[in-house]
Design an enzyme around this catalytic site. Sequence first.
Site, mmCIF file in Angstrom:
data_model
loop_
_atom_site.group_PDB
_atom_site.id
_atom_site.type_symbol
_atom_site.label_atom_id
_atom_site.label_comp_id
_atom_site.label_asym_id
_atom_site.label_seq_id
_atom_site.Cartn_x
_atom_site.Cartn_y
_atom_site.Cartn_z
ATOM 1 N N ARG A 99 0.821 -1.219 0.000
ATOM 2 C CA ARG A 99 0.000 0.000 0.000
ATOM 3 C C ARG A 99 0.851 1.263 0.000
ATOM 4 O O ARG A 99 0.419 2.323 -0.473
ATOM 5 C CB ARG A 99 -0.994 -0.016 1.165
ATOM 6 N N SER A 130 -4.473 4.563 6.646
ATOM 7 C CA SER A 130 -4.357 3.117 6.400
ATOM 8 C C SER A 130 -4.157 2.810 4.929
ATOM 9 O O SER A 130 -3.465 1.864 4.578
ATOM 10 C CB SER A 130 -5.622 2.390 6.861
ATOM 11 N N GLU A 141 -19.154 3.714 1.871
ATOM 12 C CA GLU A 141 -18.460 3.187 0.695
ATOM 13 C C GLU A 141 -19.322 3.228 -0.558
ATOM 14 O O GLU A 141 -18.797 3.314 -1.672
ATOM 15 C CB GLU A 141 -17.985 1.758 0.961
ATOM 16 N N PHE A 143 -14.586 -3.532 2.262
ATOM 17 C CA PHE A 143 -15.712 -2.579 2.209
ATOM 18 C C PHE A 143 -15.909 -2.024 0.799
ATOM 19 O O PHE A 143 -17.029 -1.737 0.384
ATOM 20 C CB PHE A 143 -15.478 -1.417 3.175
#
Lengths: 285, 330
Positions: free
Chosen positions: B26, B53, B74, B99
Amino acid sequence: MKQKHTIPELETIAVQIRQDIIRMLEHAGSGHSAGPLGLTDIFTALYFDVLKYDPKKPDWNQRDIVLLSNGHCVPVQYATMAHAGYFDKKELMTLRKFGSRLQGHPERTKLPGLENTSGPLGCGLSQACGMALAMRMNQDLHRWIYVVMGDGEINEGNVWEAAMLANKYKLNNITAIIDRNNIQIDGQTEDVMPLEDLRHKWEAFGWHVIDIDGNNIESVIDTLTMSRAIVEKPVMVIAHTIPGKGVDFMEYDFHWHGAPPNKKQAKEALHELRTLQGKIRGEHE
Amino acid sequence: MNKEHIDVSTYHLLDVTSELEQEPIRSGFGAGLVEAGKQNDQVVAACADLTESTKMHLFRDAYPDRYIEIGIAEQNLVTVGSGLAAMGKIPFVSSYAAFSPGRNWEQIRTTICLNQQPVKIVGSHAGVSVGPDGATHQMLEDIAIMRVLPNMVVVSPADSVEAKKATLALAEDTKNPGYLRLAREKTPVFTTDKTPFAIGKAYVYAPGSDITIIATGTMTYQALLAAENLFKQGIDAEVVHVPTIKPLDATTILTSVSKTNKVITAEEGQIAGGLGSAVAELLSEEHPVPIKRIGMRDRFGESGSPDELLEAFGLTAKHIAMAAHHMMKS
């Protein structure tokens, strides 16, 4: 500069659009009747008075945006767009047919002039938020976004996510219109899933709310024009409409939500529309 | 180790058996998005309350006027993305993969894929290596549900360096929607700035003739480790790295499999619908051969350390090597 129509002229256009809706649905053999007929006055007001657009240049970068969130009502948008010069009225009879640009639910990529692809409910307001945010980033401050939503549609949680976002960013170039016709597929909205107190719900979400008679073209035009002057909040217009408006046997009846007229019913409906519910005499049929 | 086995020179790879620097995949996305934002001012970003995150905070801090905080919503996240794209933006929208696209598939289908808007959906924390958070947060079905959507491009980078390149490549694609799959934990960085990457291309990182190991995401490193060990044990495995699951590079896969006629697929997700399915679909139509799919086999993950879970669910180099031995015997 677009020519301005008088209110009686607009009412005549609305009657013609309603006739086309009946013909299209009868020819298609499936589709939704009540919503499109109820929304005709709003669409007439939008395309023949309120909106900034050029049917010959559907991608014009200063056009106003119409997002039909309750995509099943698209016959009214197709019919209005044809009357407004986006395409030939003959094409209306291809509604829902194989190969047609007029899909059963609207598809942006098929027909120039459509701004979104919809059908599954609850998305239009979110898309409007994205567009409004992009316009703000682009410093495009003179364009307006009109979102037409069903009342049953706002059962969807997605709508309320968008309602919060529009308030957070004060997206004042969004005017949303709820077609408050009180019906959805399974019955009356207040029986299926009560929506009231609708006005206070939207106010609590930070919106400026206006209730109007959605079948009164003059009041629709006045309200949508005025909504541009409300700069501190997004505007929610609760447009009270009669489902099936203009066709006596369809009005107020939720069974017409998702059904088309058959040949006999279409003939009766067209007669009624042509004679303005019997007010015009002397028609031979 | 035998350095001639893995094709380190063509692809400028680092030696996977050496001590490598570790970084979360990420993080490569976070850096790539800032770079994409610098290259193109139409690149914008939105996040659903997981900005740090998903490493989107780097973009937010660099370009605050082009960042939108959506909150924990979302469905709204991706649909706002559709609206941004309709006005000419290239929106990257991020959350945890569980999500998004876990919760908002229909909005992605209708308002992004059918509507042909170039929204880039970034799902972080995919796979069981999410660890202690448990099954709810370990997204395993994302590849399957994104891969079936017409117009959608699906990319699953192998390390942070490749994730950066994938982000830049997705930003350059102004036509298609995309899905970028990211992992939470630090993993070895074995590709370099010079390693090639293009959407739609698979790469033969290790040439071999006995068996083809097709891997994506975090499992490519494991596949390369397995190939090194197999080579010592007399099995010459070819490793094909597939960072783009859709469109699948059929040519590279078929060229390899035509040579080996034995296939193992490896992914950190459900084998149903994932890379293993994509490869099995291709091969069953074009070149049917025995295939063993390594991945999650119709079950959810659970809490534990990433290493414990990868071991427990059979997602390591050791398990790939065992499968190869088994296939070579049969």
